[in-house]
Design a protein around this motif. Sequence first.
Motif, short mmCIF file in Angstrom:
data_model
loop_
_atom_site.label_atom_id
_atom_site.label_comp_id
_atom_site.label_asym_id
_atom_site.label_seq_id
_atom_site.Cartn_x
_atom_site.Cartn_y
_atom_site.Cartn_z
N LYS A 118 0.84 -1.22 0.00
CA LYS A 118 0.00 0.00 0.00
C LYS A 118 0.87 1.26 0.00
O LYS A 118 0.41 2.35 -0.30
CB LYS A 118 -0.93 0.01 1.21
CG LYS A 118 -2.02 -1.03 1.10
CD LYS A 118 -3.14 -0.74 2.08
CE LYS A 118 -4.20 -1.80 1.99
NZ LYS A 118 -4.40 -2.53 3.23
N VAL A 119 2.12 1.06 0.40
CA VAL A 119 3.09 2.16 0.33
C VAL A 119 4.21 1.76 -0.61
O VAL A 119 4.68 0.62 -0.58
CB VAL A 119 3.65 2.49 1.74
CG1 VAL A 119 4.95 3.26 1.66
CG2 VAL A 119 2.65 3.27 2.55
N LYS A 120 4.58 2.69 -1.46
CA LYS A 120 5.71 2.44 -2.35
C LYS A 120 6.77 3.50 -2.01
O LYS A 120 6.47 4.70 -2.00
CB LYS A 120 5.23 2.61 -3.79
CG LYS A 120 6.25 2.24 -4.82
CD LYS A 120 5.58 2.14 -6.20
CE LYS A 120 6.57 1.80 -7.27
NZ LYS A 120 7.41 2.91 -7.67
N VAL A 121 7.98 3.03 -1.72
CA VAL A 121 9.04 3.98 -1.39
C VAL A 121 10.00 4.06 -2.57
O VAL A 121 10.55 3.05 -3.02
CB VAL A 121 9.81 3.55 -0.11
CG1 VAL A 121 10.89 4.56 0.24
CG2 VAL A 121 8.85 3.37 1.06
N GLU A 122 10.16 5.26 -3.08
CA GLU A 122 11.13 5.47 -4.18
C GLU A 122 12.34 6.18 -3.60
O GLU A 122 12.22 7.31 -3.12
CB GLU A 122 10.50 6.34 -5.27
CG GLU A 122 9.33 5.68 -5.95
CD GLU A 122 8.61 6.62 -6.91
OE1 GLU A 122 9.05 7.78 -7.09
OE2 GLU A 122 7.59 6.19 -7.47
N VAL A 123 13.50 5.50 -3.61
CA VAL A 123 14.70 6.12 -3.05
C VAL A 123 15.51 6.74 -4.18
O VAL A 123 15.80 6.09 -5.18
CB VAL A 123 15.56 5.07 -2.29
CG1 VAL A 123 16.79 5.75 -1.67
CG2 VAL A 123 14.74 4.36 -1.21
N TYR A 124 15.85 8.01 -4.01
CA TYR A 124 16.67 8.72 -5.00
C TYR A 124 17.99 9.13 -4.36
O TYR A 124 18.05 10.13 -3.64
CB TYR A 124 15.93 9.97 -5.50
CG TYR A 124 14.64 9.66 -6.22
CD1 TYR A 124 14.65 9.39 -7.59
CD2 TYR A 124 13.43 9.63 -5.54
CE1 TYR A 124 13.46 9.08 -8.25
CE2 TYR A 124 12.24 9.32 -6.19
CZ TYR A 124 12.26 9.06 -7.55
OH TYR A 124 11.09 8.76 -8.20
N PRO A 125 19.06 8.36 -4.57
CA PRO A 125 20.35 8.68 -3.95
C PRO A 125 21.15 9.72 -4.76
O PRO A 125 20.67 10.22 -5.78
CB PRO A 125 21.07 7.34 -3.96
CG PRO A 125 20.54 6.62 -5.15
CD PRO A 125 19.12 7.14 -5.38
N ASN A 126 22.36 10.02 -4.30
CA ASN A 126 23.34 10.79 -5.09
C ASN A 126 22.86 12.15 -5.58
O ASN A 126 23.20 12.55 -6.70
CB ASN A 126 23.76 9.97 -6.32
CG ASN A 126 24.65 8.82 -5.93
OD1 ASN A 126 25.58 9.01 -5.15
ND2 ASN A 126 24.37 7.63 -6.45
N SER A 127 22.06 12.85 -4.81
CA SER A 127 21.54 14.18 -5.22
C SER A 127 20.85 14.14 -6.57
O SER A 127 20.84 15.13 -7.30
CB SER A 127 22.68 15.22 -5.27
OG SER A 127 23.46 15.22 -4.12
#
Length: 333
Positions: A58-67
């Motif tokens: 029900k939750v989707k986490v999108e991780v955006y690293p490196n600025s």
Amino acid sequence: MGKLILAAASIAALTLVGPAAAQSPIVIKFSHVVATNTPKGLAAEKFKELAEKYTGGKVKVEVYPNSQLYKDKEELEALQLGAVQMLAPSNSKFGPIGVKEFEVFDLPYILPDLKTLRKVTDGPLGARLLKLLDSKGMTGLAYWDNGFKQMSANKKLVTPADYKGLKFRIQSSKVLEAQFRSLGVIPQVMAFSEVYQALQTGVVDGQENTWSNIYTQKMHEVQKYITETNHGYIGYVVVTNKKFWDGMPADIRAQCEKAMKEATEYGNGQSAKENEDALAEIKKTGKSEIIKLTPEQDAAMRKAMEPVYKDVASRVGQPLIDEFLKETRGATN
Ligand code: LMR
């Protein structure tokens, strides 16, 4: 702050309305500035894994690293506007948005080790500091470790006098500015993503950071010497947009909180090892000479930086520093 952030914020707002909203997952964009294989990068991935698991998707986490999405200061603005939902900026980065109390974590030699740090972050002081973020439209969720900072330059840095006249990159912290001024260094605030190039081209002569950040940014390839000073600490405050967090269904928020608690234990349980591993990798490359200080040289560095405490007391008040020191007193360094 750019139009881009505003545009992203309105798209984020739109995704929460309309008939499709009930079925589509709640998206948490988690933006950060470091590499994936760092203490913060790995903890963020762990949070993603657990939050998606506990909420059954029900939750989707999108991780955006490196600025990838935002650089240092832009990150916090983007979070306040709701363009991203989660960040973990270093303590140093909260001063510029008006929560200067987090500057105490930047004081040189205030923390002898990570165990002592935990007494502060897990205790009433840590909780009170997190509460201060409410007024900025943020909810503080956790403290994540990186580790202790080292000094690097193309010059051997052994005594305080060796630093005089050099230009060093700093994070946007008044404490770090005072720390370097106490050594006769010219501090220059710069976003993390720009440090490697600034070192390579000689825009600055040196910088301070943890082993894991130095290694993953390849700073050791453009700095001949790194002095093992352990003079300061880099840690993070995981923050979320308050409106977003409060607006989540209570059961889903509770599952995310559980995921955050476990990701925090996981990350903080291995941050020291990640920094040790990074140091070992740097040594293997043979590109930087690692300098260790004798107890006398270490004492001289501590003495040179002592005036910073007075400077910070005039900004955040002596009682806060005393409270911090009370928690950490008795520990050995
Ligand atoms: C820095 O800007 O040097 C660090 O705060 C980067 C980070 O997030 O570890």
